[in-house]
Design a protein around this motif. Structure first.
Motif, PDB file in Angstrom:
ATOM      1  N   ASP A 101       0.827  -1.204   0.000  1.00 44.62           N
ATOM      2  CA  ASP A 101       0.000   0.000   0.000  1.00 44.62           C
ATOM      3  C   ASP A 101       0.865   1.260   0.000  1.00 44.62           C
ATOM      4  N   CYS A 102       1.947   1.238   0.762  1.00 47.53           N
ATOM      5  CA  CYS A 102       2.845   2.386   0.834  1.00 47.53           C
ATOM      6  C   CYS A 102       3.494   2.642  -0.524  1.00 47.53           C
ATOM      7  N   ALA A 103       3.897   1.579  -1.212  1.00 53.81           N
ATOM      8  CA  ALA A 103       4.513   1.742  -2.529  1.00 53.81           C
ATOM      9  C   ALA A 103       3.518   2.335  -3.519  1.00 53.81           C
ATOM     10  N   GLU A 104       2.265   1.893  -3.480  1.00 53.36           N
ATOM     11  CA  GLU A 104       1.235   2.450  -4.363  1.00 53.36           C
ATOM     12  C   GLU A 104       1.010   3.926  -4.067  1.00 53.36           C
ATOM     13  N   LEU A 105       0.946   4.273  -2.790  1.00 51.85           N
ATOM     14  CA  LEU A 105       0.724   5.669  -2.409  1.00 51.85           C
ATOM     15  C   LEU A 105       1.893   6.553  -2.823  1.00 51.85           C
ATOM     16  N   GLN A 106       3.111   6.045  -2.710  1.00 49.16           N
ATOM     17  CA  GLN A 106       4.267   6.831  -3.126  1.00 49.16           C
ATOM     18  C   GLN A 106       4.240   7.075  -4.627  1.00 49.16           C
ATOM     19  N   LYS A 107       3.836   6.074  -5.389  1.00 46.65           N
ATOM     20  CA  LYS A 107       3.772   6.221  -6.840  1.00 46.65           C
ATOM     21  C   LYS A 107       2.715   7.258  -7.224  1.00 46.65           C
ATOM     22  N   SER A 108       1.524   7.149  -6.635  1.00 46.89           N
ATOM     23  CA  SER A 108       0.470   8.114  -6.964  1.00 46.89           C
ATOM     24  C   SER A 108       0.836   9.515  -6.468  1.00 46.89           C
ATOM     25  N   ASN A 109       1.554   9.606  -5.351  1.00 45.71           N
ATOM     26  CA  ASN A 109       1.991  10.900  -4.835  1.00 45.71           C
ATOM     27  C   ASN A 109       2.945  11.571  -5.807  1.00 45.71           C
ATOM     28  N   GLU A 110       3.863  10.808  -6.371  1.00 46.22           N
ATOM     29  CA  GLU A 110       4.797  11.375  -7.350  1.00 46.22           C
ATOM     30  C   GLU A 110       4.050  11.863  -8.591  1.00 46.22           C
ATOM     31  N   GLU A 111       3.085  11.074  -9.060  1.00 47.67           N
ATOM     32  CA  GLU A 111       2.302  11.484 -10.234  1.00 47.67           C
ATOM     33  C   GLU A 111       1.537  12.773  -9.952  1.00 47.67           C
ATOM     34  N   LEU A 112       0.913  12.850  -8.777  1.00 45.85           N
ATOM     35  CA  LEU A 112       0.152  14.053  -8.428  1.00 45.85           C
ATOM     36  C   LEU A 112       1.068  15.252  -8.223  1.00 45.85           C
ATOM     37  N   ARG A 113       2.250  15.027  -7.672  1.00 47.20           N
ATOM     38  CA  ARG A 113       3.199  16.121  -7.472  1.00 47.20           C
ATOM     39  C   ARG A 113       3.627  16.706  -8.815  1.00 47.20           C
ATOM     40  N   GLU A 114       3.906  15.841  -9.788  1.00 45.44           N
ATOM     41  CA  GLU A 114       4.279  16.328 -11.122  1.00 45.44           C
ATOM     42  C   GLU A 114       3.123  17.091 -11.769  1.00 45.44           C
ATOM     43  N   ARG A 115       1.918  16.575 -11.602  1.00 48.49           N
ATOM     44  CA  ARG A 115       0.738  17.233 -12.189  1.00 48.49           C
ATOM     45  C   ARG A 115       0.513  18.605 -11.553  1.00 48.49           C
ATOM     46  N   CYS A 116       0.633  18.688 -10.236  1.00 47.61           N
ATOM     47  CA  CYS A 116       0.451  19.973  -9.545  1.00 47.61           C
ATOM     48  C   CYS A 116       1.525  20.967  -9.967  1.00 47.61           C
ATOM     49  N   LYS A 117       2.750  20.497 -10.106  1.00 46.72           N
ATOM     50  CA  LYS A 117       3.825  21.382 -10.520  1.00 46.72           C
ATOM     51  C   LYS A 117       3.560  21.924 -11.917  1.00 46.72           C
ATOM     52  N   LYS A 118       3.071  21.072 -12.804  1.00 45.67           N
ATOM     53  CA  LYS A 118       2.761  21.485 -14.174  1.00 45.67           C
ATOM     54  C   LYS A 118       1.615  22.505 -14.183  1.00 45.67           C
ATOM     55  N   LEU A 119       0.571  22.234 -13.414  1.00 43.11           N
ATOM     56  CA  LEU A 119      -0.578  23.135 -13.389  1.00 43.11           C
ATOM     57  C   LEU A 119      -0.245  24.466 -12.720  1.00 43.11           C
ATOM     58  N   ALA A 120       0.594  24.444 -11.706  1.00 42.22           N
ATOM     59  CA  ALA A 120       0.922  25.669 -10.980  1.00 42.22           C
ATOM     60  C   ALA A 120       1.831  26.583 -11.787  1.00 42.22           C
ATOM     61  N   SER A 121       2.583  26.033 -12.719  1.00 40.39           N
ATOM     62  CA  SER A 121       3.543  26.851 -13.443  1.00 40.39           C
ATOM     63  C   SER A 121       3.034  27.329 -14.799  1.00 40.39           C
ATOM     64  N   ARG A 122       1.843  26.934 -15.181  1.00 42.14           N
ATOM     65  CA  ARG A 122       1.379  27.344 -16.508  1.00 42.14           C
ATOM     66  C   ARG A 122       0.693  28.711 -16.461  1.00 42.14           C
ATOM     67  N   GLN A 123       0.616  29.341 -17.608  1.00 44.14           N
ATOM     68  CA  GLN A 123      -0.012  30.643 -17.760  1.00 44.14           C
ATOM     69  C   GLN A 123      -1.533  30.488 -17.661  1.00 44.14           C
TER      70      GLN A 123
END
Length: 70
Positions: free
Chosen positions: A28-50
């Motif tokens: 469960d921890c490994a799954e959560l870490q994987k989804s956390n990384e995906e969400l972190r990348e998505r948030c970074k992309k959304l926060a930096s766009r115009q």
């Protein structure tokens, strides 16, 4: 003698259950870490766009004096 065997069996069962629970939690921890990384990348992309405005929208800031009625 019978009590000793019974205690050993109980301890073995408890150890097996604990190991199974640890394996489940690690999975469960490994799954959560994987989804956390995906969400972190998505948030970074959304926060930096115009920001995108709707077509035809022209934001204008009104001056403070124009808002007060005389």
């Amino acid at each position: 003698m019978n009590q000793v065997v019974r205690n050993q069996g109980f301890e073995a069962l408890e150890t097996m259950q604990t190991k199974n629970r640890i394996n489940e939690l690690e999975h469960d921890c490994a799954e959560l870490q994987k989804s956390n990384e995906e969400l972190r990348e998505r948030c970074k992309k959304l926060a930096s766009r115009q920001p995108e405005w709707p077509k035809g929208y022209n934001p204008r800031r009104k001056k403070f004096n124009e808002r007060r009625p005389n």
